[in-house]
Scaffold this motif. Structure first.
Motif, PDB file in Angstrom:
ATOM      1  N   VAL A  18     -56.080  73.899 -37.350  1.00 22.30           N
ATOM      2  CA  VAL A  18     -55.033  74.765 -37.896  1.00 22.30           C
ATOM      3  C   VAL A  18     -55.658  75.619 -38.996  1.00 22.30           C
ATOM      4  N   ILE A  19     -55.436  76.907 -38.906  1.00 23.22           N
ATOM      5  CA  ILE A  19     -55.846  77.812 -39.977  1.00 23.22           C
ATOM      6  C   ILE A  19     -54.571  78.189 -40.708  1.00 23.22           C
ATOM      7  N   TYR A  20     -54.439  77.681 -41.917  1.00 24.58           N
ATOM      8  CA  TYR A  20     -53.225  77.862 -42.706  1.00 24.58           C
ATOM      9  C   TYR A  20     -53.506  78.898 -43.783  1.00 24.58           C
ATOM     10  N   VAL A  21     -52.853  80.039 -43.683  1.00 28.43           N
ATOM     11  CA  VAL A  21     -53.098  81.150 -44.602  1.00 28.43           C
ATOM     12  C   VAL A  21     -52.148  81.040 -45.796  1.00 28.43           C
ATOM     13  N   ILE A  22     -52.725  81.131 -46.980  1.00 25.92           N
ATOM     14  CA  ILE A  22     -51.958  81.068 -48.221  1.00 25.92           C
ATOM     15  C   ILE A  22     -52.161  82.378 -48.976  1.00 25.92           C
ATOM     16  N   ASP A  23     -51.068  82.955 -49.435  1.00 20.77           N
ATOM     17  CA  ASP A  23     -51.102  84.180 -50.229  1.00 20.77           C
ATOM     18  C   ASP A  23     -51.316  83.793 -51.689  1.00 20.77           C
ATOM     19  N   LEU A  24     -52.506  84.039 -52.202  1.00 21.39           N
ATOM     20  CA  LEU A  24     -52.825  83.670 -53.577  1.00 21.39           C
ATOM     21  C   LEU A  24     -52.066  84.483 -54.620  1.00 21.39           C
ATOM     22  N   HIS A  25     -51.396  85.503 -54.189  1.00 21.97           N
ATOM     23  CA  HIS A  25     -50.688  86.364 -55.126  1.00 21.97           C
ATOM     24  C   HIS A  25     -49.180  86.101 -55.117  1.00 21.97           C
ATOM     25  N   ASP A  26     -48.733  85.109 -54.364  1.00 22.22           N
ATOM     26  CA  ASP A  26     -47.300  84.837 -54.228  1.00 22.22           C
ATOM     27  C   ASP A  26     -46.949  83.478 -54.837  1.00 22.22           C
ATOM     28  N   ARG A  27     -46.922  83.426 -56.140  1.00 19.97           N
ATOM     29  CA  ARG A  27     -46.604  82.179 -56.846  1.00 19.97           C
ATOM     30  C   ARG A  27     -45.195  81.681 -56.538  1.00 19.97           C
ATOM     31  N   LEU A  30     -45.053  79.572 -53.293  1.00 21.26           N
ATOM     32  CA  LEU A  30     -46.074  78.556 -53.070  1.00 21.26           C
ATOM     33  C   LEU A  30     -45.452  77.227 -52.658  1.00 21.26           C
ATOM     34  N   HIS A  31     -44.392  76.822 -53.336  1.00 20.89           N
ATOM     35  CA  HIS A  31     -43.768  75.543 -52.998  1.00 20.89           C
ATOM     36  C   HIS A  31     -43.166  75.586 -51.586  1.00 20.89           C
ATOM     37  N   GLU A  32     -42.579  76.697 -51.217  1.00 23.82           N
ATOM     38  CA  GLU A  32     -42.050  76.858 -49.863  1.00 23.82           C
ATOM     39  C   GLU A  32     -43.174  76.737 -48.835  1.00 23.82           C
ATOM     40  N   SER A  33     -44.316  77.322 -49.143  1.00 27.40           N
ATOM     41  CA  SER A  33     -45.471  77.237 -48.256  1.00 27.40           C
ATOM     42  C   SER A  33     -45.930  75.791 -48.124  1.00 27.40           C
ATOM     43  N   LYS A  34     -45.926  75.065 -49.225  1.00 21.54           N
ATOM     44  CA  LYS A  34     -46.316  73.651 -49.194  1.00 21.54           C
ATOM     45  C   LYS A  34     -45.373  72.851 -48.303  1.00 21.54           C
ATOM     46  N   LEU A  35     -44.074  73.092 -48.401  1.00 16.70           N
ATOM     47  CA  LEU A  35     -43.106  72.366 -47.574  1.00 16.70           C
ATOM     48  C   LEU A  35     -43.328  72.641 -46.088  1.00 16.70           C
ATOM     49  N   ILE A  66     -57.842  78.000 -56.723  1.00 21.25           N
ATOM     50  CA  ILE A  66     -57.999  76.960 -55.705  1.00 21.25           C
ATOM     51  C   ILE A  66     -57.497  75.626 -56.254  1.00 21.25           C
ATOM     52  N   ARG A  67     -57.735  75.364 -57.527  1.00 16.57           N
ATOM     53  CA  ARG A  67     -57.243  74.133 -58.161  1.00 16.57           C
ATOM     54  C   ARG A  67     -55.717  74.043 -58.063  1.00 16.57           C
ATOM     55  N   GLU A  68     -55.029  75.151 -58.317  1.00 20.33           N
ATOM     56  CA  GLU A  68     -53.567  75.158 -58.220  1.00 20.33           C
ATOM     57  C   GLU A  68     -53.106  74.869 -56.786  1.00 20.33           C
ATOM     58  N   PHE A  73     -50.648  71.308 -52.931  1.00 18.20           N
ATOM     59  CA  PHE A  73     -50.657  70.805 -51.558  1.00 18.20           C
ATOM     60  C   PHE A  73     -51.110  69.335 -51.469  1.00 18.20           C
ATOM     61  N   GLU A  74     -51.442  68.757 -52.617  1.00 18.70           N
ATOM     62  CA  GLU A  74     -51.840  67.347 -52.694  1.00 18.70           C
ATOM     63  C   GLU A  74     -52.932  67.010 -51.669  1.00 18.70           C
ATOM     64  N   ILE A  75     -53.983  67.785 -51.723  1.00 16.91           N
ATOM     65  CA  ILE A  75     -55.068  67.676 -50.760  1.00 16.91           C
ATOM     66  C   ILE A  75     -55.731  66.304 -50.791  1.00 16.91           C
ATOM     67  N   GLU A  76     -55.790  65.694 -51.966  1.00 15.38           N
ATOM     68  CA  GLU A  76     -56.436  64.383 -52.048  1.00 15.38           C
ATOM     69  C   GLU A  76     -55.734  63.334 -51.189  1.00 15.38           C
ATOM     70  N   LYS A  77     -54.503  63.588 -50.783  1.00 10.46           N
ATOM     71  CA  LYS A  77     -53.756  62.643 -49.944  1.00 10.46           C
ATOM     72  C   LYS A  77     -53.954  62.896 -48.450  1.00 10.46           C
TER      73      LYS A  77
END
Length: 109
Positions: A18-27, A30-35, A66-68, A73-77
């Motif tokens: 899966v290639i999941y595209v995230i807009d770094l300029h759309d704060r 972001l939470h909607e994208s995570k859901l 990238i840290r944000e 997205f809780e990548i460590e999980k």
């Protein structure tokens, strides 16, 4: 777009990456994208599927870091393999590297 998202699961069978595209300029979204990401990631068909996070608009000021993204997205999980790549679709900077990662790390089953 909201009408199409529930149909995504019909395309999961046989997915190899899966290639999941995230807009770094759309704060704001972001939470909607995570859901949405969680819905895809937690589907049983996606259990062993690697994810590439293609973080677009890296050329703009006041972008998410990238840290944000990693924390939201809780990548460590994540149990799946993953890769982050910042990019700029307009200049194509950073667009090709994820495909090299996919090719090197995942052979067609």
């Amino acid at each position: 777009m909201d009408k199409i998202r529930p149909l995504w699961r019909h395309y999961f069978n046989g997915t190899q990456c899966v290639i999941y595209v995230i807009d770094l300029h759309d704060r704001e979204r972001l939470h909607e994208s995570k859901l949405e990401f969680e819905k895809v990631q937690k589907d049983p068909e996606m259990k062993d599927v690697p994810f590439v996070f293609l973080c677009n608009k890296s050329d703009l000021p006041n972008k998410l870091t990238i840290r944000e993204i990693y924390e939201e997205f809780e990548i460590e999980k994540m149990e799946q393999s993953w890769c982050f790549q910042t990019c700029c679709a307009i200049s194509k900077k950073g667009i090709y590297e994820p495909f090299i990662w996919i090719e090197r790390n995942f052979k067609k089953k």
